[in-house]
Design an enzyme around this catalytic site. Structure first.
Site, PDB file in Angstrom:
ATOM      1  N   LYS A  18       2.351  -3.446   6.676  1.00  0.00           N
ATOM      2  CA  LYS A  18       2.762  -3.721   5.164  1.00  0.00           C
ATOM      3  C   LYS A  18       4.254  -3.411   5.165  1.00  0.00           C
ATOM      4  O   LYS A  18       4.744  -4.109   4.268  1.00  0.00           O
ATOM      5  CB  LYS A  18       1.953  -2.526   4.393  1.00  0.00           C
ATOM      6  CG  LYS A  18       0.430  -2.839   4.249  1.00  0.00           C
ATOM      7  CD  LYS A  18      -0.115  -4.249   3.577  1.00  0.00           C
ATOM      8  CE  LYS A  18      -1.233  -4.089   3.571  1.00  0.00           C
ATOM      9  NZ  LYS A  18      -1.842  -5.427   2.833  1.00  0.00           N
ATOM     10  N   SER A  51       0.992  -1.369  -0.076  1.00  0.00           N
ATOM     11  CA  SER A  51       0.149  -0.138  -0.112  1.00  0.00           C
ATOM     12  C   SER A  51       1.181   1.294  -0.168  1.00  0.00           C
ATOM     13  O   SER A  51       1.956   1.293   0.596  1.00  0.00           O
ATOM     14  CB  SER A  51      -0.940  -0.067   1.572  1.00  0.00           C
ATOM     15  OG  SER A  51      -1.259   1.116   1.727  1.00  0.00           O
ATOM     16  N   TYR A  70      -1.198   0.354  10.409  1.00  0.00           N
ATOM     17  CA  TYR A  70      -1.590  -0.458   9.168  1.00  0.00           C
ATOM     18  C   TYR A  70      -0.245  -0.235   8.317  1.00  0.00           C
ATOM     19  O   TYR A  70       0.265  -1.367   7.471  1.00  0.00           O
ATOM     20  CB  TYR A  70      -2.773  -0.045   8.464  1.00  0.00           C
ATOM     21  CG  TYR A  70      -2.982  -0.367   7.157  1.00  0.00           C
ATOM     22  CD1 TYR A  70      -3.268  -1.676   6.932  1.00  0.00           C
ATOM     23  CD2 TYR A  70      -2.938   0.517   6.086  1.00  0.00           C
ATOM     24  CE1 TYR A  70      -3.602  -2.249   5.758  1.00  0.00           C
ATOM     25  CE2 TYR A  70      -3.106   0.124   4.725  1.00  0.00           C
ATOM     26  CZ  TYR A  70      -3.603  -1.294   4.569  1.00  0.00           C
ATOM     27  OH  TYR A  70      -3.766  -1.713   3.044  1.00  0.00           O
TER      28      TYR A  70
END
Ligand SMILES: NC(=O)c1ccc[n+]([C@@H]2O[C@H](COP(=O)([O-])OP(=O)(O)OC[C@H]3O[C@@H](n4cnc5c(N)ncnc54)[C@H](O)[C@@H]3O)[C@@H](O)[C@H]2O)c1
Length: 339
Positions: A154, A126, A150
């Site tokens: 990743k 992402s 988050y």
């Protein structure tokens, strides 16, 4: 002979569109999903679109036994890993959940792949791995500095993949960093069906347009952008999954580690998106201006040139198509998928 592609998270938003395109491109997808953020009805819809009901194995990527059974029972040529959690806010309040689902889950999956000598892997990363570098046009060299758990999860998986490839260069790995996926399959049969209050702008706008929510909150109109609202690089989900098909082709040429941004190279502001959606839907989208949110960058998009060079891929669908297809899905399925 058709290649079997394991699609973890294959009943989710992006995964379901991927499964459709894999079937249409002559692959045999095998879905592995624990339905933590999806519904089995997706399978009926995929079958309606393609005429093929994909094989589904219910399970959790953190469960080594379940994965081993899957690999023992099915010959697998490559894996696309969409399974994971993606809500930034929730990642801040429950970091262990995010590191477990995203990091631990992917490590378990890689371990089982290695055991069964399956070494072709496409990973959903992402743009959140980048943080705020102080400029707006990102490329793959932009420093990695995630600002939430988050994004950190990743980045951690990316690091695992980089170390793995360094130690075992017979792997073929594509790290694909998505910008802002929106839109739906043109049939309106599959689309994004968020649980509860949507975290992302497009599903929120479409739920307001369909009457499910009263109005949209626009966080900040005093950013240094065209109209003061935040600008993002929205990419149609069908373009996004087509980028994965190109990545699979490139990976089949031999061992390598690719890291590529998938975006359009342009940006759309919140107000521009609202206007485009109103035009596509014929509905009014009432909104109110609220203070800026902590952690939101004014604008960013990707330079898409590496995707073109390495994958031979560029996004084709414009913002009007993204809005039209989102509305087609939302208006045909105002409550999302049936239970
Ligand atoms: N949608 C976005 O804006 C976006 C942007 C960048 C990256 N991504 C990444 O792309 C991937 C797919 O995103 P999405 O929007 O389709 O999300 P989604 O929540 O719609 O899909 C994820 C799917 O994975 C399943 N799943 C979750 N944890 C699992 C587990 N432990 N075992 C098995 N299945 C599990 C869920 O049930 C769901 O079907 C995610 O990894 C996400 O982080 C998404």
């Amino acid at each position: 002979m058709s290649q079997n592609i394991l699609v973890t998270g294959g009943t989710g938003y992006i995964g379901s569109h991927m499964v459709v395109r894999l079937i249409e491109s002559g692959y045999t997808p095998i879905i592995f999903d624990n339905f933590s953020n999806s519904k089995p009805a997706v399978l009926d819809r995929i079958e309606q679109i393609t005429g093929v009901r994909p094989l589904l194995v219910k399970g959790d990527i953190r469960n080594e036994q379940e994965l081993e059974n899957l690999f023992r029972n099915h010959q697998i040529d490559a894996v696309i890993n969409f399974a994971g959690k993606k809500a930034v806010g929730e990642s801040e309040t429950d970091p262990l959940l995010y590191f477990s689902y995203n990091v631990e889950g992917t490590i378990v999956l890689l371990r089982v792949m290695k055991k069964f000598n399956v070494k072709k892997f496409v990973f959903s990363s992402s743009a959140t791995v980048y943080g705020d570098p102080g400029y707006d046009e990102f490329n793959e060299e932009t420093p990695l500095a995630p600002i939430n758990n988050y994004g950190l999860s990743k980045w951690m998986i990316e690091e695992v993949l980089r170390k793995l490839y360094k130690a075992e260069p017979d792997w073929s790995i594509a790290i694909l960093r998505y910008f802002n996926p929106v839109g739906a399959h043109e049939s309106g049969l599959i689309g994004e069906d968020p649980n509860g209050i949507p975290n992302n702008l497009m599903p929120f706008i479409s739920q307001v347009a369909v009457g499910k929510r009263a109005h949209l909150n626009v966080f900040g109109n005093d950013y240094p952008t065209r109209d003061g609202t935040g600008c993002r690089d929205y990419i149609h989900v069908m373009d996004l999954v087509e980028g994965h098909l190109n990545a699979l082709d490139v990976l089949s040429k031999g061992p390598q580690l690719l890291t590529v941004n998938l975006g359009t190279g342009g940006s759309t502001s919140v107000l521009e998106l609202i206007k485009a959606f109103e035009k596509a839907s014929g509905k009014k989208v009432p909104y109110q201006i609220c203070p800026r949110r902590a952690g939101d960058k004014a604008a960013y998009w990707t330079n898409p040139s590496l995707a073109k060079t390495l994958l031979g891929w560029t996004a084709k669908r414009d913002i009007e198509t993204m809005c039209k297809d989102t509305w087609n899905w939302q208006s045909k399925n105002p409550q999302g998928y049936p239970d």
